[in-house]
Design a protein around this motif. Structure first.
Motif, short mmCIF file in Angstrom:
data_model
loop_
_atom_site.label_atom_id
_atom_site.label_comp_id
_atom_site.label_asym_id
_atom_site.label_seq_id
_atom_site.Cartn_x
_atom_site.Cartn_y
_atom_site.Cartn_z
N CYS A 13 10.11 -34.22 -6.12
CA CYS A 13 9.15 -34.38 -5.03
C CYS A 13 7.75 -34.11 -5.57
O CYS A 13 7.41 -32.98 -5.91
CB CYS A 13 9.44 -33.42 -3.90
N ARG A 47 8.87 -31.20 4.37
CA ARG A 47 9.68 -32.34 3.94
C ARG A 47 11.03 -32.31 4.65
O ARG A 47 11.48 -31.24 5.08
CB ARG A 47 9.93 -32.29 2.43
N HIS A 48 11.66 -33.49 4.71
CA HIS A 48 13.06 -33.53 5.10
C HIS A 48 13.85 -32.84 4.00
O HIS A 48 13.72 -33.18 2.82
CB HIS A 48 13.53 -34.97 5.29
N THR A 51 16.46 -35.08 1.72
CA THR A 51 15.95 -36.18 0.89
C THR A 51 14.69 -35.83 0.12
O THR A 51 14.34 -36.51 -0.84
CB THR A 51 15.63 -37.41 1.76
N ASP A 53 11.83 -36.25 1.42
CA ASP A 53 10.79 -37.15 1.94
C ASP A 53 9.72 -36.36 2.67
O ASP A 53 10.03 -35.50 3.52
CB ASP A 53 11.40 -38.21 2.87
N TRP A 54 8.48 -36.67 2.38
CA TRP A 54 7.32 -35.97 2.93
C TRP A 54 7.21 -36.22 4.43
O TRP A 54 7.32 -37.35 4.89
CB TRP A 54 6.07 -36.46 2.20
N LEU A 306 20.07 -38.83 -0.54
CA LEU A 306 19.72 -40.02 -1.32
C LEU A 306 20.61 -40.22 -2.53
O LEU A 306 20.43 -41.17 -3.28
CB LEU A 306 18.25 -39.93 -1.77
N VAL A 325 10.22 -39.11 -5.44
CA VAL A 325 10.10 -39.25 -3.99
C VAL A 325 8.62 -39.26 -3.67
O VAL A 325 7.92 -38.27 -3.90
CB VAL A 325 10.80 -38.08 -3.26
#
Length: 328
Positions: A13, A47-48, A51, A53-54, A306, A325
């Motif tokens: 990340c 973030r999630h 995953t 994800d931001w 992911l 990511v």
């Protein structure tokens, strides 16, 4: 090919511009679970959790952020920073709700179970508890540490606070009386504290040692030596394994029952500052001096988030490098 022969492929990340010094996960809530990171760039990120994800960045600190926390259902976030404030944020909108002024750097923040209070630890050598319902009220004050506070957490059904400081001690405070009721002494300054998912085990890192304590008695359960000065450790929710990281850039996984090392590998391009298991135990996150946080699978080769379970023949083509990511 057995899953344990597969290579660990982290999700990397990016997005932070300075060292990532602390991490925290929420519990599992309606929309999954979330991860917050503290960074010296002054911008904590949400973030999630599964995953990386931001989701968003909390903007408002004017100095390095040293400690972060999410409440259990990820509706609130907290951060402590070098601008001498501990801030509480709406984790859904990103809006700042409270800013609690201190007289020195705030290193640690944590919520109680009900999200009604936060505990902070600062370089003033003080532990404070602020009531979020009565934010103007004088905070509870816990005085006695002889060094800067590294970490402070609520424990024992929020009736007590456990704190670690740069005075080689971990201390237990009774909130009813405000006094210190127990003290653990170490040969080195303790670097991190974690309370296990079931609230029974306290994990402390100090020097190249990780020690585990019964939270209700502070009786030592076991102690494990690690090949490096260790900054952070996390016990899996089922208490079968723990992970840790520190000065040698490596990530380590140990068998909690036997104390034997299961695996180690170079995890980052700089010292590891913080490690934490996700609430479901399927992955663990690490934050480093190299400015990244990485997510690692507890069981390599499992389809989760992911990660897609890949046939060994396809591995070389599709998973040859860590997946970036984007933090757009």
């Amino acid at each position: 090919m057995a899953a344990n022969n597969l290579r660990q492929i982290p999700l990397t990340c990016s997005g932070h511009t300075r060292p990532v010094v602390h991490l925290d996960f929420s519990d599992i809530c309606d929309s999954g679970y979330f991860l917050i990171s503290a960074c010296k760039d002054g911008s904590p990120m949400l973030r999630h959790g599964d995953t990386g994800d931001w989701v968003g960045t909390f903007e408002g600190h004017k100095g390095a952020v040293w400690g972060v926390a999410l409440n259990r259902n990820a509706t609130l976030a907290a951060s402590g920073a070098a601008d001498f404030t501990g801030k509480v944020w709406n984790a859904v909108s990103g809006a700042e709700i409270h800013s609690f002024q201190h007289k020195h750097i705030v290193k640690s923040v944590a919520f109680d179970n009900s999200s009604e209070n936060i505990v902070t630890g600062s370089n003033e050598k003080l532990v404070r508890v602020f009531n979020l319902e009565q934010s103007e009220a004088e905070p509870e004050l816990y005085v006695g540490h002889a060094g800067a506070i590294k970490r402070a957490l609520f424990c024992r059904d929020d009736k007590c606070i456990i704190s670690a400081a740069d005075d080689k001690t971990v201390r237990l405070w009774d909130r009813m009386t405000g006094i210190e009721v127990q003290r653990l002494q170490f040969p080195n300054n303790p670097n991190s504290l974690e309370i296990s998912h079931d609230n029974h085990v306290l994990t402390i890192t100090h020097g190249s040692t990780i020690s585990f304590w019964e939270i209700d008695t502070l009786k030592k359960l076991k102690e494990v030596k690690v090949p490096t000065n260790v900054a952070s450790a996390s016990l899996h929710p089922d208490k079968h394994v723990f992970v840790c990281g520190g000065e040698d850039f490596k990530m380590y996984k140990f068998d909690y029952i036997t104390g034997n090392e299961i695996e180690s590998f170079k995890g980052h391009f700089g010292p590891v500052h913080s490690v934490k298991f996700s609430p479901d135990g399927e992955l663990y996150a690490s934050g480093s001096e190299d400015g990244t946080l990485r997510l690692w699978q507890t069981t390599v080769g499992k389809t989760y988030g992911l990660w897609k379970c890949t046939e060994p023949s396809e591995l070389n083509n599709s998973l040859s490098s860590p997946r970036e990511v984007p933090a757009n």
